[in-house]
Design an enzyme around this catalytic site. Sequence first.
Site, PDB file in Angstrom:
ATOM      1  N   LYS A   3       0.985  -0.904   0.291  1.00 49.78           N
ATOM      2  CA  LYS A   3      -0.158   0.052   0.191  1.00 49.78           C
ATOM      3  C   LYS A   3       1.287   0.865  -0.191  1.00 49.78           C
ATOM      4  CE  LYS A   3      -2.000  -1.690   3.869  1.00 49.78           C
ATOM      5  NZ  LYS A   3      -1.313  -2.484   4.236  1.00 49.78           N
TER       6      LYS A   3
ATOM      7  N   ARG B 150     -10.294   0.987   8.714  1.00 45.44           N
ATOM      8  CA  ARG B 150      -9.988  -0.642   8.762  1.00 45.44           C
ATOM      9  C   ARG B 150     -10.768  -1.261   9.312  1.00 45.44           C
ATOM     10  NH1 ARG B 150      -3.440   0.699   8.531  1.00 45.44           N
ATOM     11  NH2 ARG B 150      -3.129  -1.359   8.583  1.00 45.44           N
TER      12      ARG B 150
ATOM     13  N   ARG C 138      11.909  -4.895   5.369  1.00 42.56           N
ATOM     14  CA  ARG C 138      11.600  -3.408   5.010  1.00 42.56           C
ATOM     15  C   ARG C 138      12.278  -3.087   5.475  1.00 42.56           C
ATOM     16  NH1 ARG C 138       5.203  -1.614   5.410  1.00 42.56           N
ATOM     17  NH2 ARG C 138       6.047  -2.768   7.818  1.00 42.56           N
TER      18      ARG C 138
ATOM     19  N   ARG D  38      14.186   0.379  10.468  1.00 43.79           N
ATOM     20  CA  ARG D  38      13.189  -0.051  11.082  1.00 43.79           C
ATOM     21  C   ARG D  38      12.339  -0.296  11.453  1.00 43.79           C
ATOM     22  NH1 ARG D  38      15.460  -5.074   7.369  1.00 43.79           N
ATOM     23  NH2 ARG D  38      17.827  -4.095   6.938  1.00 43.79           N
TER      24      ARG D  38
ATOM     25  N   ARG E 173      -1.010  -7.842  14.091  1.00 40.20           N
ATOM     26  CA  ARG E 173      -2.122  -7.114  12.170  1.00 40.20           C
ATOM     27  C   ARG E 173      -2.312  -8.240  11.282  1.00 40.20           C
ATOM     28  NH1 ARG E 173       4.109  -4.668  11.012  1.00 40.20           N
ATOM     29  NH2 ARG E 173       3.708  -4.041   9.326  1.00 40.20           N
TER      30      ARG E 173
HETATM   31  P1  AP5 Z   1       4.627  -1.680   2.193  1.00 41.53           P
HETATM   32  O1  AP5 Z   1       4.140  -1.043   1.015  1.00 41.53           O
HETATM   33  O2  AP5 Z   1       5.705  -0.826   3.285  1.00 41.53           O
HETATM   34  O3  AP5 Z   1       3.605  -2.257   2.578  1.00 41.53           O
HETATM   35  P2  AP5 Z   1       2.357  -1.987   3.401  1.00 41.53           P
HETATM   36  O4  AP5 Z   1       0.840  -2.670   2.536  1.00 41.53           O
HETATM   37  O5  AP5 Z   1       1.910  -0.458   3.560  1.00 41.53           O
HETATM   38  O6  AP5 Z   1       2.682  -2.206   4.697  1.00 41.53           O
HETATM   39  P3  AP5 Z   1       2.266  -1.916   5.502  1.00 41.53           P
HETATM   40  O7  AP5 Z   1       3.049  -2.631   6.991  1.00 41.53           O
HETATM   41  O8  AP5 Z   1       2.827  -0.596   5.875  1.00 41.53           O
HETATM   42  O9  AP5 Z   1       0.610  -1.777   6.220  1.00 41.53           O
HETATM   43  P4  AP5 Z   1       0.135  -2.467   7.873  1.00 41.53           P
HETATM   44  O10 AP5 Z   1      -1.186  -2.136   6.944  1.00 41.53           O
HETATM   45  O11 AP5 Z   1       0.359  -3.053   8.481  1.00 41.53           O
HETATM   46  O12 AP5 Z   1       0.386  -0.835   8.065  1.00 41.53           O
HETATM   47  P5  AP5 Z   1       0.924   0.795   8.736  1.00 41.53           P
HETATM   48  O13 AP5 Z   1       0.804   1.500   8.754  1.00 41.53           O
HETATM   49  O14 AP5 Z   1      -1.132   0.964   7.801  1.00 41.53           O
HETATM   50  O15 AP5 Z   1       5.610  -2.869   1.413  1.00 41.53           O
HETATM   51  C1  AP5 Z   1       6.307  -3.519   2.454  1.00 41.53           C
HETATM   52  C2  AP5 Z   1       8.052  -4.766   1.889  1.00 41.53           C
HETATM   53  O16 AP5 Z   1       7.693  -5.493   0.920  1.00 41.53           O
HETATM   54  C3  AP5 Z   1       8.425  -3.271   1.653  1.00 41.53           C
HETATM   55  O17 AP5 Z   1       9.635  -2.893   1.727  1.00 41.53           O
HETATM   56  C4  AP5 Z   1       8.373  -3.071  -0.178  1.00 41.53           C
HETATM   57  O18 AP5 Z   1       9.810  -2.918  -0.922  1.00 41.53           O
HETATM   58  C5  AP5 Z   1       8.564  -4.411  -0.860  1.00 41.53           C
HETATM   59  N1  AP5 Z   1       6.871  -4.779  -1.692  1.00 41.53           N
HETATM   60  C6  AP5 Z   1       5.990  -3.647  -1.575  1.00 41.53           C
HETATM   61  N2  AP5 Z   1       5.583  -4.493  -2.858  1.00 41.53           N
HETATM   62  C7  AP5 Z   1       6.612  -5.366  -3.381  1.00 41.53           C
HETATM   63  C8  AP5 Z   1       5.880  -6.320  -4.497  1.00 41.53           C
HETATM   64  N3  AP5 Z   1       4.517  -6.044  -5.058  1.00 41.53           N
HETATM   65  N4  AP5 Z   1       6.855  -7.113  -4.183  1.00 41.53           N
HETATM   66  C9  AP5 Z   1       8.139  -7.546  -3.496  1.00 41.53           C
HETATM   67  N5  AP5 Z   1       8.094  -6.039  -2.665  1.00 41.53           N
HETATM   68  C10 AP5 Z   1       6.975  -5.714  -2.484  1.00 41.53           C
HETATM   69  O19 AP5 Z   1       0.013   0.684  10.075  1.00 41.53           O
HETATM   70  C11 AP5 Z   1       0.867   0.005  11.455  1.00 41.53           C
HETATM   71  C12 AP5 Z   1      -0.332   0.047  13.043  1.00 41.53           C
HETATM   72  O20 AP5 Z   1      -1.015   1.540  13.006  1.00 41.53           O
HETATM   73  C13 AP5 Z   1      -0.898  -1.317  12.857  1.00 41.53           C
HETATM   74  O21 AP5 Z   1      -0.748  -1.718  13.141  1.00 41.53           O
HETATM   75  C14 AP5 Z   1      -2.092  -0.418  13.512  1.00 41.53           C
HETATM   76  O22 AP5 Z   1      -1.852  -0.400  15.048  1.00 41.53           O
HETATM   77  C15 AP5 Z   1      -2.231   1.224  13.412  1.00 41.53           C
HETATM   78  N6  AP5 Z   1      -3.278   1.611  12.551  1.00 41.53           N
HETATM   79  C16 AP5 Z   1      -2.712   2.397  11.558  1.00 41.53           C
HETATM   80  N7  AP5 Z   1      -3.939   2.755  10.345  1.00 41.53           N
HETATM   81  C17 AP5 Z   1      -4.946   2.642  11.353  1.00 41.53           C
HETATM   82  C18 AP5 Z   1      -6.288   2.631  11.397  1.00 41.53           C
HETATM   83  N8  AP5 Z   1      -6.679   3.026   9.932  1.00 41.53           N
HETATM   84  N9  AP5 Z   1      -6.937   2.125  12.510  1.00 41.53           N
HETATM   85  C19 AP5 Z   1      -6.695   1.677  13.403  1.00 41.53           C
HETATM   86  N10 AP5 Z   1      -5.331   1.118  13.401  1.00 41.53           N
HETATM   87  C20 AP5 Z   1      -4.250   1.111  12.244  1.00 41.53           C
END
Ligand code: AP5
Length: 225
Positions: free
Chosen positions: A20, A95, A134, A167, A179
Site C-alpha cells: 500500500k 480499517r 522492509r 526499520r 497485524r
Molecule cells: P509496503 O508498501 O511498506 O507495504 P504496506 O502495505 O504499506 O505495509 P504496512 O506494513 O505499512 O501496512 P500496515 O497496514 O501493517 O501498516 P500501517 O503503517 O498502515 O511494502 C512492504 C515491503 O515490501 C517494502 O519493503 C516494499 O519495498 C516491499 N514490496 C512492496 N510491494 C512489493 C512487491 N509487489 N513485490 C515485492 N516486494 C514488495 O499500520 C501500522 C499500525 O498502525 C497498525 O498495526 C495499527 O496498529 C495502526 N493503524 C494504522 N492505521 C490504522 C487504522 N486505520 N485503524 C486502526 N489502527 C491503525
Amino acid sequence: MSELSKPAVVILLGPPGAGKGTQARILEEQFGLVQLSTGDLLRAAVAAGTDAGQKAKAVMESGGLVSDEIVLEIINDRMRAADVAQGVILDGFPRTKGQAEALDAMLAEAGQEITAAISLEVDDAAMVARVSGRYTCGMCGEGYHDSFKQPAVAGVCDKCGGTNFKRRADDNADTVAARLAAYHADTAPLIGHFDRAGVLRRVDAMQDIGPVTAQLISVMDGAIG
Ligand code: AP5
C-alpha cells in the site's frame, strides 16, 4: 491525467506488506494526489508524544488496531488540510466498519464520494517476507527491501541522497502475526462493503512492484476517467 470534476478519493486496501505505502507514493506523483497513511500519521503522533500518540503506542507495538476514536480524530484533521483539496489516496484507512461508515459520512458532508477502493491481494506468506525485509529512508520515508527493492547505490537513498535508514518497531514476527489477524478480523470484511457500494477494484499484488503499479495505473485511469 484528465481534469477532475470532484477530488478523487482512492482507497488502498490490503494486509500489512501488500504494498500500500510503496504504491501510494508512486501513484500520488503520477496522479497529483496526496497520500494519507494513518500508520504514518500515528507514528508521527507517537514520535511527537501527543495524547493520541501516547495512547496509540502500545496498541501499535502489539499489532492491534488503534481505536476508531483516535484514528478518526487524526484523519478528520488531515482531510481538512488545504493540500488534500485535489484528491487523496487513503493508505491503511478505513480499517474497520466504524471507520468506513465515518468516511462515508465525512465525504457526504463534503459533497464527495469514493472514486475507487482498490484491494491489493497477496498471500499471507508473501506478506511476512515483505514486512520482515522492509526498511525506509530516515529523511524522506522512501521504502526499501533487503531483497526486493534496494537503493541503486548501497546505503544511499535514491530519492533524497539520505544515508540514514530505519526499520519499524512493529516489523517483527510476533507483531506481524497479530497485524495479520487484525486484518482478517476487521479489515478484510470491508472488501464486501466496497463491493456492495460498487467501488471495489481488485489488483493481483503478488507480482513485482512494477507490474503491480501498471495494474493500479490502469485501474485508476478507468476510475478517475
Ligand atoms: P509496503 O508498501 O511498506 O507495504 P504496506 O502495505 O504499506 O505495509 P504496512 O506494513 O505499512 O501496512 P500496515 O497496514 O501493517 O501498516 P500501517 O503503517 O498502515 O511494502 C512492504 C515491503 O515490501 C517494502 O519493503 C516494499 O519495498 C516491499 N514490496 C512492496 N510491494 C512489493 C512487491 N509487489 N513485490 C515485492 N516486494 C514488495 O499500520 C501500522 C499500525 O498502525 C497498525 O498495526 C495499527 O496498529 C495502526 N493503524 C494504522 N492505521 C490504522 C487504522 N486505520 N485503524 C486502526 N489502527 C491503525
